[in-house]
Scaffold this active site. Structure first.
Site, PDB file in Angstrom:
ATOM      1  N   ASP A 270      -5.956  -4.195  -1.801  1.00 58.76           N
ATOM      2  CA  ASP A 270      -4.813  -3.779  -0.985  1.00 58.76           C
ATOM      3  C   ASP A 270      -4.096  -4.961  -0.334  1.00 58.76           C
ATOM      4  O   ASP A 270      -4.712  -5.809   0.305  1.00 58.76           O
ATOM      5  CB  ASP A 270      -5.341  -2.834   0.107  1.00 58.76           C
ATOM      6  CG  ASP A 270      -4.245  -2.021   0.757  1.00 58.76           C
ATOM      7  OD1 ASP A 270      -3.331  -2.627   1.332  1.00 58.76           O
ATOM      8  OD2 ASP A 270      -4.322  -0.781   0.702  1.00 58.76           O
TER       9      ASP A 270
ATOM     10  N   SER B  93       0.826  -1.206   0.000  1.00 57.95           N
ATOM     11  CA  SER B  93       0.000   0.000   0.000  1.00 57.95           C
ATOM     12  C   SER B  93       0.864   1.263   0.000  1.00 57.95           C
ATOM     13  O   SER B  93       1.637   1.482  -0.926  1.00 57.95           O
ATOM     14  CB  SER B  93      -0.953  -0.046   1.196  1.00 57.95           C
ATOM     15  OG  SER B  93      -2.021   0.849   1.026  1.00 57.95           O
TER      16      SER B  93
END
Length: 301
Positions: A184, A38
């Protein structure tokens, strides 16, 4: 000193990484290989592409964060429809503007595909929800039928940064022509410190956007929203906490930014400066006592 680096996720809180990088550069510390999830994946990509701390700060200063939030056209005129988009398209925002920005900034350093980077110098973590597994990019791309050399780094970065329900997931068809949904990487490993375990070549430094585990406060759960927040936090951190030992913590810069929101795209200049300051101060404090034991062992050998 040449080292490898691993960086945790944390959304907008990743501004603190820039302050940390400024200190590391002044101390002559450079990264050979980098990995992240991320927000940590963004930092890893920029480092791998050749950006220095000052250039990364300039990129973020000139960036209008709100411009990365791209709801579907119809919901721009009828805002209530964004909740329908959340249901049918699984995200409030498309994520196309985010990927386009990644591509533009990486291309400015002549980085478009993984073949433009030294092999093994960059690894990103994403989550394959369709098959229920963690994915390391670009390593795992061949298992989906993709040539890792020609795969877009910006696309891989978008996969690693796809905050669930906030951005639409990335959808790719594998070699069996079946659709796979990626979100993610923090869902399964928010701080992949283990990623270079099988091939340790030099000292490893981790940077994590949180307090050390023993200083982390318990979750307060009094309603459904609290429950969801605690559920997601536990899900993204539990795997990595089992791996990180006291030995590992000696090589981790903990940057406590818990009071900031990971999805606050309205971050003002004062908050940005505060995050940079926290990153600088924590890194300076860490380096005063850091002894990279692996480096000592390499020298002995």
């Amino acid at each position: 000193m040449i080292i490898d680096g691993v960086f945790s996720g944390g959304g907008i809180k990743g501004f603190a990484y820039v302050g940390a990088m400024q200190v590391l550069e002044k101390k002559g510390i450079e990264f050979k290989r980098v990995a992240g999830t991320s927000a940590g994946a963004i930092l890893a990509c920029f480092i791998a592409a050749g950006y220095n701390a000052s250039e990364i700060e300039d990129l973020l200063d000139e960036l209008d964060l709100k411009s990365l939030l791209d709801p579907p056209k119809l919901s721009r005129t009828l805002p209530f429809l964004k909740w329908l988009n959340l249901y049918f398209r699984m995200g409030l925002y498309q994520g196309k503007a985010l990927e386009k920005w990644f591509y533009k900034k990486l291309a400015a350093k002549d980085i478009r595909t993984f073949d433009d980077l030294p092999r093994g110098s960059l690894k990103l973590v994403a989550s394959d929800l369709t098959n229920g597994k963690m994915v390391i990019l670009p390593d795992d791309l061949p298992s989906y039928g993709f040539n890792w050399k020609s795969f877009s780094v910006a696309k891989a970065l978008r996969m690693s940064c796809g905050i669930p329900f906030f951005f639409e997931p990335v959808k790719l068809r594998d070699q069996k022509k079946e659709e796979c949904i990626f979100v993610d990487g923090g869902v399964l490993s928010n701080f992949p410190l283990w990623i270079f375990d099988q091939d340790k070549q030099r000292p490893l430094l981790g940077m994590k956007l949180s307090h050390p585990s023993e200083e982390t406060k318990p979750h307060t759960i009094k309603n459904g929203l609290n429950l969801f927040e605690a559920l997601f936090a536990t899900m993204k951190d539990a795997h990595d906490e089992r791996y990180i030992s006291r030995k590992h913590e000696k090589n981790i810069i903990f940057i406590p930014v818990d009071e900031y929101s990971a999805t606050n795209f309205d971050l003002d200049i004062n908050s940005k400066e505060a995050l940079l300051k926290i990153g600088r101060e924590r890194t300076e404090k860490f380096l005063k006592t850091w002894i990279p034991m692996e480096d000592v062992l390499y020298r002995i050998k």
